[in-house]
Structure formats: structure tokens, C-alpha cells
Design an enzyme around this catalytic site. Structure first.
Site, mmCIF file in Angstrom:
data_model
loop_
_atom_site.group_PDB
_atom_site.id
_atom_site.type_symbol
_atom_site.label_atom_id
_atom_site.label_comp_id
_atom_site.label_asym_id
_atom_site.label_seq_id
_atom_site.Cartn_x
_atom_site.Cartn_y
_atom_site.Cartn_z
ATOM 1 N N ARG A 181 -25.535 -15.706 -11.438
ATOM 2 C CA ARG A 181 -25.162 -15.218 -10.112
ATOM 3 C C ARG A 181 -25.114 -13.691 -10.100
ATOM 4 N NH1 ARG A 181 -19.833 -18.349 -8.447
ATOM 5 N NH2 ARG A 181 -20.091 -17.102 -6.553
ATOM 6 N N CYS A 238 -15.059 -11.625 -8.199
ATOM 7 C CA CYS A 238 -15.684 -12.915 -8.524
ATOM 8 C C CYS A 238 -16.357 -13.432 -7.257
ATOM 9 C CB CYS A 238 -14.642 -13.897 -9.070
ATOM 10 S SG CYS A 238 -13.262 -14.227 -7.953
#
Length: 279
Positions: A181, A238
Site C-alpha cells: 500500500r 496508517c
């Protein structure tokens, strides 16, 4: 004399030994992971005497555009009091996955200036592995507590703060998402969210500081975070502010100071126009 938390983590043995302390409040901080392919077959259980700390419905701002947005200090104080939390409380946070969402609650209390709080290392799985007492979830109607907030604003960062920190050599932005990611080689789980990472941030997937559902040892964590100690501030990010708190917990155990969480995290950054993105 009331117990004092001396370390951000406590073991299941420590909790078992102190289970009868009159000021102990155990918080089940579990966020259910529900996907289209997930069928929950095991009946929900909790550590004996546990109070459910509802991150999603009670301790996140329901009017915010982003998930898991932390409450205002006043709202947090009121909600904590409703759970029966008081100034002399000893708080132990755990979750059903070992260590996943419980550090988020530990961080919330750090943000609100409450220090007598720890995460249960290994969570419910470690507790069950010792055959310690569990129960079916109960609805609690506790006496209202006298918890008071002493807000620590430096522990919470917004998009403006992060943008201003990109080129500041004294600040390091650390991303808890997976490497895939971070580098844009794996799709984001949220639809229509851009891929990539905040420029000049570094990748430290939260799983790299865990082992078998527990935090790595203090020595291992100190080694992992040793390169970060020369920075004035660490900003953890995050997907939506949950696993960034795992890194904040690890850094605190490693005695790294000036730790903050970017609450909007990639959900906000990757959905906001005109912000720089690196791959």
C-alpha cells in the site's frame, strides 16, 4: 496504595494477579473485522469484569467525514465518565486479535493526559491460552466516574501539520500500512482512495513490531526505533488512525519521545485534492 502503571504493556499474568484491585478497569477495545467472506462462528467472550470500550460508536466523532476521528476533549471526558472511569483508575486495554485496536485506546488516553493505562500484551488470545477466567459479555451500568481530561494537543496531528512537516528534517512521518500500500503496488481497501504515500515518509508496517500477537521485546523495539531517536517529532500514520497507534505504542516502549498520530491518516490524505503523493 493504588497500583501504578510503570510500563505501557502488562502481561496476562500481571492482570490475573491484580484482577481484584478495586481501581482496576479492564476495557475490551475490540473492533470487529467483518468482510463479505467472514463468518463469525465463535461466541463472543470477554475477560471477567470487562467493560466494552466502543471505539466506533461511542469514542469516534460520528459527525466527522472520516472514520475513527477522535472525540473532542470535552466529549471524551463525558463518555469516559459514563463508563465509570475515575481519576484513580488503573486501565488495561485489550482486544480479541492480540494487539490491534487496543493501542488506539491506549493512545486516546495518552492524548487526554491520562497515564495510568496499559495494553494487555497478547490480548484475549494470550488470556485464553492460560485458561484464565472469561465470561459472556454483560451490559454494565456503572456509577459515573470523575475522570478529567488534561489534553495533550501535541500528540494529535492534522493534514496541515503533516504537510508542513514533509520537508522538516527534524520530523519523521512513519507509515504503518503494508509495503504494498505504501508503494502503491497493492490496492487500497477503501474505494476511490489514491495509492502511494506521503512524500518523505518511511514505511514501517505495524506487523514488523509484533510477534505471535504480542509486541516484540523491549530490546527488539529499541533496535527498531533507534534510527528515529534523532528526530524532534515522530508522526505515525496508517489507513484510518488505528494501526498508527501500534507504532506509537512501540516507540513509547522504546523510550522515543514526542510521538504523535495523524488522525486522518491515508484516508484523509489520499482523498484530498492537491496534496503531494509519492510512489
Amino acid at each position: 496504595m493504588s497500583l501504578k502503571i510503570k510500563h505501557p504493556l502488562v502481561s496476562v499474568d500481571w492482570l490475573k494477579d491484580n484482577l481484584e484491585d478495586e481501581n482496576l478497569i479492564i476495557l475490551d477495545c475490540t473492533i470487529p473485522k467483518v468482510t463479505a467472506n467472514t463468518i463469525v462462528t465463535e461466541e463472543k467472550t470477554q475477560i471477567r469484569g470487562t467493560v466494552f470500550f466502543d471505539i466506533k460508536n461511542s469514542f469516534s466523532d460520528k459527525n466527522a467525514a472520516l472514520p475513527n476521528t477522535v472525540l473532542s476533549p470535552k466529549e471524551f471526558e463525558e463518555k469516559a465518565q459514563e463508563l465509570g472511569i475515575h481519576k484513580e483508575a488503573i486501565l488495561v486495554c485489550y482486544d480479541d486479535l492480540g494487539i490491534y485496536s487496543s493501542p488506539r485506546v491506549w493512545w486516546m488516553f495518552q492524548l487526554m493526559g491520562f497515564k495510568n493505562v496499559a495494553v494487555l500484551d497478547g490480548g484475549l488470545p494470550a488470556w485464553k491460552a492460560k485458561n484464565f477466567p472469561i465470561q459472556q459479555p454483560e451490559v454494565h451500568q456503572p456509577k459515573k466516574g470523575n475522570f478529567k481530561v488534561a489534553y495533550q494537543s501535541e500528540k494529535l496531528k492534522y493534514t496541515k501539520d503533516v504537510l508542513e512537516s514533509i520537508n522538516d528534517k527534524n520530523v519523521l512521518i512513519v507509515d504503518a500500512r503494508s509495503n504494498g500500500r505504501f508503494y502503491g503496488t497493492a490496492a487500497e481497501p477503501r474505494k476511490d482512495l489514491k495509492s502511494g504515500h506521503i512524500p518523505n515518509s518511511v514505511s514501517l508496517p505495524f506487523g514488523e513490531i509484533l510477534e505471535n500477537g504480542k509486541m516484540k521485546s523491549d530490546v527488539e523495539l529499541t533496535n527498531i526505533f533507534s534510527d528515529f531517536k534523532n528526530k524532534t517529532t515522530l508522526i505515525f500514520t496508517c489507513g484510518s488512525g488505528i494501526t498508527a497507534a501500534i507504532l506509537a505504542l512501540g516507540a513509547t516502549i522504546a523510550e522515543v519521545e514526542n510521538v504523535a498520530v495523524y488522525d486522518g491518516s491515508w484516508t484523509e490524505w489520499g482523498s484530498t485534492d492537491n496534496l503531494p503523493i509519492a510512489l
